[in-house]
Design a protein around this motif. Structure first.
Motif, PDB file in Angstrom:
ATOM      1  N   VAL A 168       0.837  -1.198   0.000  1.00 41.15           N
ATOM      2  CA  VAL A 168       0.000   0.000   0.000  1.00 41.15           C
ATOM      3  C   VAL A 168       0.876   1.254   0.000  1.00 41.15           C
ATOM      4  O   VAL A 168       1.608   1.504   0.972  1.00 41.15           O
ATOM      5  CB  VAL A 168      -0.938   0.021   1.225  1.00 41.15           C
ATOM      6  N   PRO A 169       0.836   2.074  -1.047  1.00 43.91           N
ATOM      7  CA  PRO A 169       1.700   3.269  -1.108  1.00 43.91           C
ATOM      8  C   PRO A 169       1.540   4.200   0.080  1.00 43.91           C
ATOM      9  O   PRO A 169       2.527   4.741   0.593  1.00 43.91           O
ATOM     10  CB  PRO A 169       1.254   3.947  -2.414  1.00 43.91           C
ATOM     11  N   TYR A 170       0.297   4.384   0.544  1.00 42.42           N
ATOM     12  CA  TYR A 170       0.014   5.348   1.606  1.00 42.42           C
ATOM     13  C   TYR A 170       0.659   4.960   2.934  1.00 42.42           C
ATOM     14  O   TYR A 170       0.807   5.798   3.823  1.00 42.42           O
ATOM     15  CB  TYR A 170      -1.489   5.510   1.777  1.00 42.42           C
ATOM     16  N   ARG A 171       1.022   3.706   3.063  1.00 40.01           N
ATOM     17  CA  ARG A 171       1.666   3.245   4.297  1.00 40.01           C
ATOM     18  C   ARG A 171       2.990   3.967   4.540  1.00 40.01           C
ATOM     19  O   ARG A 171       3.450   4.089   5.682  1.00 40.01           O
ATOM     20  CB  ARG A 171       1.910   1.741   4.208  1.00 40.01           C
ATOM     21  N   TRP A 212     -13.886   1.639   8.750  1.00 34.67           N
ATOM     22  CA  TRP A 212     -14.148   1.461  10.181  1.00 34.67           C
ATOM     23  C   TRP A 212     -12.908   1.859  10.967  1.00 34.67           C
ATOM     24  O   TRP A 212     -11.831   1.309  10.765  1.00 34.67           O
ATOM     25  CB  TRP A 212     -14.506   0.009  10.483  1.00 34.67           C
ATOM     26  N   LEU A 213     -13.063   2.828  11.850  1.00 34.36           N
ATOM     27  CA  LEU A 213     -11.961   3.304  12.693  1.00 34.36           C
ATOM     28  C   LEU A 213     -12.140   2.735  14.088  1.00 34.36           C
ATOM     29  O   LEU A 213     -13.141   3.025  14.755  1.00 34.36           O
ATOM     30  CB  LEU A 213     -11.933   4.830  12.763  1.00 34.36           C
ATOM     31  N   HIS A 214     -11.205   1.931  14.549  1.00 33.65           N
ATOM     32  CA  HIS A 214     -11.327   1.321  15.876  1.00 33.65           C
ATOM     33  C   HIS A 214     -10.732   2.246  16.930  1.00 33.65           C
ATOM     34  O   HIS A 214      -9.763   1.922  17.633  1.00 33.65           O
ATOM     35  CB  HIS A 214     -10.677  -0.057  15.864  1.00 33.65           C
ATOM     36  N   GLY A 215     -11.345   3.405  17.035  1.00 33.22           N
ATOM     37  CA  GLY A 215     -10.898   4.459  17.927  1.00 33.22           C
ATOM     38  C   GLY A 215     -11.414   5.773  17.393  1.00 33.22           C
ATOM     39  O   GLY A 215     -12.451   5.833  16.733  1.00 33.22           O
ATOM     40  N   SER A 216     -10.698   6.852  17.656  1.00 34.08           N
ATOM     41  CA  SER A 216     -11.097   8.164  17.165  1.00 34.08           C
ATOM     42  C   SER A 216     -10.363   8.467  15.863  1.00 34.08           C
ATOM     43  O   SER A 216      -9.315   7.891  15.559  1.00 34.08           O
ATOM     44  CB  SER A 216     -10.774   9.241  18.202  1.00 34.08           C
ATOM     45  N   GLU A 217     -10.900   9.416  15.102  1.00 37.92           N
ATOM     46  CA  GLU A 217     -10.246   9.831  13.859  1.00 37.92           C
ATOM     47  C   GLU A 217      -8.894  10.476  14.167  1.00 37.92           C
ATOM     48  O   GLU A 217      -7.901  10.242  13.465  1.00 37.92           O
ATOM     49  CB  GLU A 217     -11.156  10.810  13.112  1.00 37.92           C
ATOM     50  N   PHE A 218      -8.848  11.278  15.196  1.00 38.49           N
ATOM     51  CA  PHE A 218      -7.603  11.951  15.597  1.00 38.49           C
ATOM     52  C   PHE A 218      -6.497  10.952  15.894  1.00 38.49           C
ATOM     53  O   PHE A 218      -5.325  11.182  15.573  1.00 38.49           O
ATOM     54  CB  PHE A 218      -7.863  12.822  16.828  1.00 38.49           C
ATOM     55  N   GLU A 219      -6.868   9.834  16.485  1.00 38.39           N
ATOM     56  CA  GLU A 219      -5.897   8.799  16.832  1.00 38.39           C
ATOM     57  C   GLU A 219      -5.159   8.297  15.583  1.00 38.39           C
ATOM     58  O   GLU A 219      -3.946   8.088  15.603  1.00 38.39           O
ATOM     59  CB  GLU A 219      -6.641   7.641  17.511  1.00 38.39           C
ATOM     60  N   TYR A 220      -5.889   8.140  14.485  1.00 39.60           N
ATOM     61  CA  TYR A 220      -5.270   7.677  13.242  1.00 39.60           C
ATOM     62  C   TYR A 220      -4.447   8.791  12.597  1.00 39.60           C
ATOM     63  O   TYR A 220      -3.459   8.526  11.917  1.00 39.60           O
ATOM     64  CB  TYR A 220      -6.343   7.166  12.276  1.00 39.60           C
ATOM     65  N   LYS A 221      -4.858  10.033  12.822  1.00 41.53           N
ATOM     66  CA  LYS A 221      -4.093  11.178  12.322  1.00 41.53           C
ATOM     67  C   LYS A 221      -2.694  11.188  12.932  1.00 41.53           C
ATOM     68  O   LYS A 221      -1.700  11.484  12.256  1.00 41.53           O
ATOM     69  CB  LYS A 221      -4.830  12.471  12.675  1.00 41.53           C
ATOM     70  N   VAL A 222      -2.618  10.853  14.201  1.00 36.61           N
ATOM     71  CA  VAL A 222      -1.333  10.818  14.893  1.00 36.61           C
ATOM     72  C   VAL A 222      -0.439   9.727  14.309  1.00 36.61           C
ATOM     73  O   VAL A 222       0.776   9.901  14.173  1.00 36.61           O
ATOM     74  CB  VAL A 222      -1.549  10.583  16.406  1.00 36.61           C
ATOM     75  N   ILE A 223      -1.024   8.617  13.925  1.00 35.25           N
ATOM     76  CA  ILE A 223      -0.247   7.491  13.407  1.00 35.25           C
ATOM     77  C   ILE A 223       0.325   7.800  12.033  1.00 35.25           C
ATOM     78  O   ILE A 223       1.517   7.636  11.785  1.00 35.25           O
ATOM     79  CB  ILE A 223      -1.114   6.218  13.350  1.00 35.25           C
ATOM     80  N   ASP A 225      -0.649  10.252   8.136  1.00 30.67           N
ATOM     81  CA  ASP A 225      -1.537  10.951   7.199  1.00 30.67           C
ATOM     82  C   ASP A 225      -1.971  10.031   6.064  1.00 30.67           C
ATOM     83  O   ASP A 225      -2.915  10.347   5.333  1.00 30.67           O
ATOM     84  CB  ASP A 225      -0.825  12.172   6.605  1.00 30.67           C
ATOM     85  N   GLY A 226      -1.274   8.908   5.914  1.00 22.34           N
ATOM     86  CA  GLY A 226      -1.654   7.960   4.870  1.00 22.34           C
ATOM     87  C   GLY A 226      -3.078   7.459   5.028  1.00 22.34           C
ATOM     88  O   GLY A 226      -3.774   7.202   4.031  1.00 22.34           O
ATOM     89  N   TYR A 227      -3.534   7.325   6.268  1.00 20.88           N
ATOM     90  CA  TYR A 227      -4.920   6.912   6.494  1.00 20.88           C
ATOM     91  C   TYR A 227      -5.890   7.924   5.894  1.00 20.88           C
ATOM     92  O   TYR A 227      -6.906   7.564   5.292  1.00 20.88           O
ATOM     93  CB  TYR A 227      -5.196   6.765   7.995  1.00 20.88           C
ATOM     94  N   PHE A 228      -5.552   9.199   6.042  1.00 20.34           N
ATOM     95  CA  PHE A 228      -6.466  10.243   5.592  1.00 20.34           C
ATOM     96  C   PHE A 228      -6.540  10.316   4.070  1.00 20.34           C
ATOM     97  O   PHE A 228      -7.569  10.697   3.512  1.00 20.34           O
ATOM     98  CB  PHE A 228      -6.071  11.577   6.218  1.00 20.34           C
ATOM     99  N   ALA A 229      -5.466   9.933   3.398  1.00 21.50           N
ATOM    100  CA  ALA A 229      -5.513   9.856   1.940  1.00 21.50           C
ATOM    101  C   ALA A 229      -6.525   8.802   1.499  1.00 21.50           C
ATOM    102  O   ALA A 229      -7.228   8.974   0.495  1.00 21.50           O
ATOM    103  CB  ALA A 229      -4.127   9.519   1.398  1.00 21.50           C
ATOM    104  N   LEU A 230      -6.629   7.736   2.272  1.00 19.03           N
ATOM    105  CA  LEU A 230      -7.591   6.678   1.966  1.00 19.03           C
ATOM    106  C   LEU A 230      -9.005   7.078   2.381  1.00 19.03           C
ATOM    107  O   LEU A 230      -9.975   6.797   1.675  1.00 19.03           O
ATOM    108  CB  LEU A 230      -7.165   5.381   2.652  1.00 19.03           C
ATOM    109  N   TYR A 231      -9.138   7.757   3.531  1.00 18.94           N
ATOM    110  CA  TYR A 231     -10.454   8.238   3.956  1.00 18.94           C
ATOM    111  C   TYR A 231     -11.043   9.195   2.920  1.00 18.94           C
ATOM    112  O   TYR A 231     -12.252   9.225   2.688  1.00 18.94           O
ATOM    113  CB  TYR A 231     -10.368   8.959   5.306  1.00 18.94           C
TER     114      TYR A 231
END
Length: 389
Positions: A65-68, A139-150, A152-158
């Motif tokens: 996955v490129p966004y990773r 499906w986010l197993h937590g808050s959106e902000f939590e994935y933002k911290v991990i 930005d690749g997640y947000f490209a997919l969102y």
């Protein structure tokens, strides 16, 4: 309605068990539900899927996955150049891989809704790439902000998927601008808890109590991100403060098992710390446990806490963000200690054992709190979201 759940493996874990619960609930509502497993090597829970649920195995690793690799941009110009090169190469490889994958998905051509349920890079990529038709949900197993911290690749997919389900909204105001600019819809839906429907083996419950006494329980993968060492040290601290011996049962398996067993041995705690491996009948262990211990540094919405509540097991937990306070409030429905603080965690476990009034209060409050996670509430909100998309 034809609904497809996409998983990054179906190994023994909280996310996977919740997904299977949703599948059962939706099938009971008359929907046709299928599963796509993008990590076919992990299939321990296949037998728990309903017989009417078709399983499709499609290999798509996270490394593809490129966004990773988006986090490389944070390392400056060299990182940005490296990310651009990796992204280009993987985009080409994924285009070639698509020619292999698509013919295997012909039977899912009538899909109405496809859900990236694990919320990892590979199942998100599968959904975002449009391998299947229909509405898309991440499906986010937590808050959106939590994935933002991990990453930005997640947000490209969102941005491609558009519709999000989260389990907490802690600090999510920081994501509002992104959501507004990209037309993203988000819904807070708590996990449904169905474990109380499972049959209890009363003989096994009695045997557990006889063997371990009033034991404490912790369930989860034996992995660094679960930090079982803090739980082990908390029980050791507690036992050293008195002349009693409280046993801790660790249900689960994983890459850290040998290290944790060696750690326990070095702490001279093997007498009362027990490694059970994967347990597929957790209802029996909850029924027998006297206290539940949670020591993870970060969790989305830990299902194990909810399951413990359903069985009236008082909880002593570290302040895993965002999930623990989402469930327990500010020490209202369980006792919370700082992450990594084995002494305070041990003291809180001791309070559950020593203060009968506190114990009963936590049990009763837990029974009330668990009502917010009733299966009908969760599936009603999911169906409403699907209809509104």
């Amino acid at each position: 309605m034809n609904i497809v759940f996409v998983f990054d493996g179906l190994q023994v874990g909280g996310i996977e068990r919740v997904g299977i619960d949703y599948i059962k609930l939706l099938i009971d509502r008359g929907h046709k539900v299928s599963v796509v497993n993008v990590t076919p090597a992990l299939k321990d829970l296949y037998h728990q899927l309903p017989k009417t649920c078709e399983i499709h195995e499609i290999s798509l690793t996270r490394s593809m996955v490129p966004y990773r690799y988006a986090k490389g941009i944070e390392k400056g110009i060299k990182g940005a150049i490296a990310y651009a090169g990796i992204s280009t190469a993987l985009t080409i490889l994924n285009a070639l891989k698509r020619t292999i994958i698509e013919p295997k998905l012909k039977s899912l051509a009538n899909t109405d809704v496809v859900i990236a349920f694990s919320g990892h890079f590979n199942d998100l990529m599968f959904v975002a790439s449009g391998y299947l038709p229909g509405k898309k949900i991440a499906w986010l197993h937590g808050s959106e902000f939590e994935y933002k911290v991990i990453s930005d690749g997640y947000f490209a997919l969102y941005r491609k998927i558009k519709n999000l389900v989260c389990l907490s909204e802690l600090c999510d105001i920081t994501c509002k601008k992104f959501n507004d600019e990209n037309g993203i819809r988000k819904e807070l839906i708590y996990n449904p808890i169905l474990i109380k429907d499972k049959e209890i083996d009363e003989e096994k419950v009695a045997n557990l109590k006889s063997k371990y006494g009033r034991f404490a329980l912790m369930a989860g993968r034996l992995a660094p991100d679960k930090d079982q060492k803090t739980a082990i040290l908390a029980i050791k601290h507690l036992n050293e403060q008195t002349d009693r011996t409280i046993h801790l049962l660790l249900a689960g398996d994983g890459v850290n098992r040998k290290e944790l067993e060696e750690f326990t041995k070095n702490q001279n705690a093997s007498e009362y710390i027990h490694f059970l491996g994967n347990c597929l009948d957790m209802q029996n262990y909850y029924s027998a446990a006297y206290a539940y211990v949670h020591s993870s540094p970060m969790e989305g919405l830990p299902t194990v806490l909810l399951e413990a509540m359903a069985y009236g097991v008082p909880i002593a937990a570290t302040d895993s963000i965002p999930g623990v306070r989402e469930i327990l409030g500010n020490n209202v429905f369980g006792l919370i200690s700082p992450v990594g603080d084995q002494r305070t965690l041990g003291d809180n476990i001791g309070k559950i054992y020593d203060d009968s009034l506190l114990r009963e209060m936590l049990k009763e409050r837990g029974y009330e709190r668990i009502k917010d996670f009733a299966p009908n509430k969760a599936v009603n909100k999911l169906e409403h979201l699907i209809n509104e998309i």
